[in-house]
Motif scaffolding. Structure first.
Motif, PDB file in Angstrom:
ATOM      1  N   GLN A  29      55.286  37.078  50.747  1.00  0.00           N
ATOM      2  CA  GLN A  29      54.637  38.270  51.294  1.00  0.00           C
ATOM      3  C   GLN A  29      54.526  39.428  50.296  1.00  0.00           C
ATOM      4  OE1 GLN A  29      52.777  36.993  53.543  1.00  0.00           O
ATOM      5  NE2 GLN A  29      53.090  38.752  54.853  1.00  0.00           N
ATOM      6  N   PRO A  30      55.603  39.805  49.603  1.00  0.00           N
ATOM      7  CA  PRO A  30      55.444  40.892  48.629  1.00  0.00           C
ATOM      8  C   PRO A  30      54.540  40.515  47.460  1.00  0.00           C
ATOM      9  CG  PRO A  30      57.781  40.308  48.888  1.00  0.00           C
ATOM     10  CD  PRO A  30      56.987  39.410  49.781  1.00  0.00           C
ATOM     11  N   VAL A  31      54.475  39.233  47.152  1.00  0.00           N
ATOM     12  CA  VAL A  31      53.571  38.777  46.083  1.00  0.00           C
ATOM     13  C   VAL A  31      52.123  39.028  46.504  1.00  0.00           C
ATOM     14  CG1 VAL A  31      52.794  36.772  44.770  1.00  0.00           C
ATOM     15  CG2 VAL A  31      55.236  37.073  45.253  1.00  0.00           C
ATOM     16  N   PHE A  32      51.779  38.654  47.743  1.00  0.00           N
ATOM     17  CA  PHE A  32      50.426  38.871  48.238  1.00  0.00           C
ATOM     18  C   PHE A  32      50.112  40.370  48.342  1.00  0.00           C
ATOM     19  CE2 PHE A  32      51.172  34.727  50.741  1.00  0.00           C
ATOM     20  CZ  PHE A  32      50.833  33.972  49.634  1.00  0.00           C
ATOM     21  N   ALA A  33      51.069  41.152  48.831  1.00  0.00           N
ATOM     22  CA  ALA A  33      50.858  42.598  48.948  1.00  0.00           C
ATOM     23  C   ALA A  33      50.685  43.230  47.567  1.00  0.00           C
ATOM     24  CB  ALA A  33      52.034  43.240  49.684  1.00  0.00           C
ATOM     25  N   LEU A  37      47.576  45.410  46.170  1.00  0.00           N
ATOM     26  CA  LEU A  37      47.739  46.753  45.601  1.00  0.00           C
ATOM     27  C   LEU A  37      47.284  46.806  44.146  1.00  0.00           C
ATOM     28  CD1 LEU A  37      51.164  47.727  47.184  1.00  0.00           C
ATOM     29  CD2 LEU A  37      48.888  48.550  47.827  1.00  0.00           C
ATOM     30  N   GLY A  38      47.286  45.656  43.483  1.00  0.00           N
ATOM     31  CA  GLY A  38      46.817  45.577  42.103  1.00  0.00           C
ATOM     32  C   GLY A  38      45.303  45.458  41.984  1.00  0.00           C
ATOM     33  N   GLY A  39      44.605  45.429  43.119  1.00  0.00           N
ATOM     34  CA  GLY A  39      43.154  45.426  43.079  1.00  0.00           C
ATOM     35  C   GLY A  39      42.489  44.140  43.525  1.00  0.00           C
ATOM     36  N   ASP A  40      43.244  43.103  43.805  1.00  0.00           N
ATOM     37  CA  ASP A  40      42.653  41.855  44.293  1.00  0.00           C
ATOM     38  C   ASP A  40      42.627  41.924  45.823  1.00  0.00           C
ATOM     39  OD1 ASP A  40      41.867  39.308  44.955  1.00  0.00           O
ATOM     40  OD2 ASP A  40      43.373  38.286  43.729  1.00  0.00           O
ATOM     41  N   TYR A  41      41.512  42.391  46.366  1.00  0.00           N
ATOM     42  CA  TYR A  41      41.427  42.686  47.790  1.00  0.00           C
ATOM     43  C   TYR A  41      41.458  41.441  48.673  1.00  0.00           C
ATOM     44  CZ  TYR A  41      40.621  47.244  45.899  1.00  0.00           C
ATOM     45  OH  TYR A  41      40.782  48.409  45.207  1.00  0.00           O
ATOM     46  N   ASP A  42      41.211  40.277  48.101  1.00  0.00           N
ATOM     47  CA  ASP A  42      41.336  39.033  48.870  1.00  0.00           C
ATOM     48  C   ASP A  42      42.797  38.729  49.207  1.00  0.00           C
ATOM     49  OD1 ASP A  42      38.617  38.581  48.887  1.00  0.00           O
ATOM     50  OD2 ASP A  42      38.654  37.360  47.063  1.00  0.00           O
ATOM     51  N   MET A  43      43.710  39.313  48.471  1.00  0.00           N
ATOM     52  CA  MET A  43      45.138  39.072  48.734  1.00  0.00           C
ATOM     53  C   MET A  43      45.578  39.672  50.076  1.00  0.00           C
ATOM     54  SD  MET A  43      46.251  37.210  46.319  1.00  0.00           S
ATOM     55  CE  MET A  43      47.917  37.339  45.738  1.00  0.00           C
TER      56      MET A  43
END
Length: 126
Positions: A29-33, A37-43
């Motif tokens: 979960q924190p990896v996806f979040a 937050l890093g700009g990959d909106y598909d995450m």
């Protein structure tokens, strides 16, 4: 007596698998979040899908822990599983509401709780 031991051993294995899968899902979960937050909106879609998976695993873990308790396994796993599922439900709702001031610290606590539960269940003797 040996039938009870075999049933308890098998039930313990099922619980170990579920708790371990729960740990893998919640650690993701924190990896996806972070990806979001890093700009990959598909995450964000993966984070939502992961939240659903974590919730389903938490509820399955409660049922498996109850069965383990009924075959004279450790009781603590049921109560911890219930507490984690309640926290994860609050976490889910806080995320849906955008309450990041609750969502993020609660997420840290839940990841810690699930990891400690995983360590604990693997330390239980058959």
């Amino acid at each position: 007596m040996s039938g009870t031991v075999t049933t308890r051993s098998r039930t313990l294995v099922v619980n170990r698998v579920l708790v371990s899968a729960h740990a893998v899902a919640i650690i993701g979960q924190p990896v996806f979040a972070g990806g979001y937050l890093g700009g990959d909106y598909d995450m964000l879609w993966l984070h939502k899908w992961g939240a659903d998976a974590v919730s389903y695993l938490a509820y399955a873990q409660i049922l498996a822990a109850l069965v383990l308790w009924l075959v004279r396994g450790p009781r603590w796993l049921f109560w911890v599983s219930l507490l984690l599922a309640a926290g994860e439900t609050a976490q889910y709702l806080a995320g849906k509401a955008g309450a990041l001031d609750l969502h993020i610290p609660l997420g840290v606590a839940l990841v810690t709780g699930v990891v400690l539960t995983t360590i604990g269940i693997w330390r239980v003797d058959r």
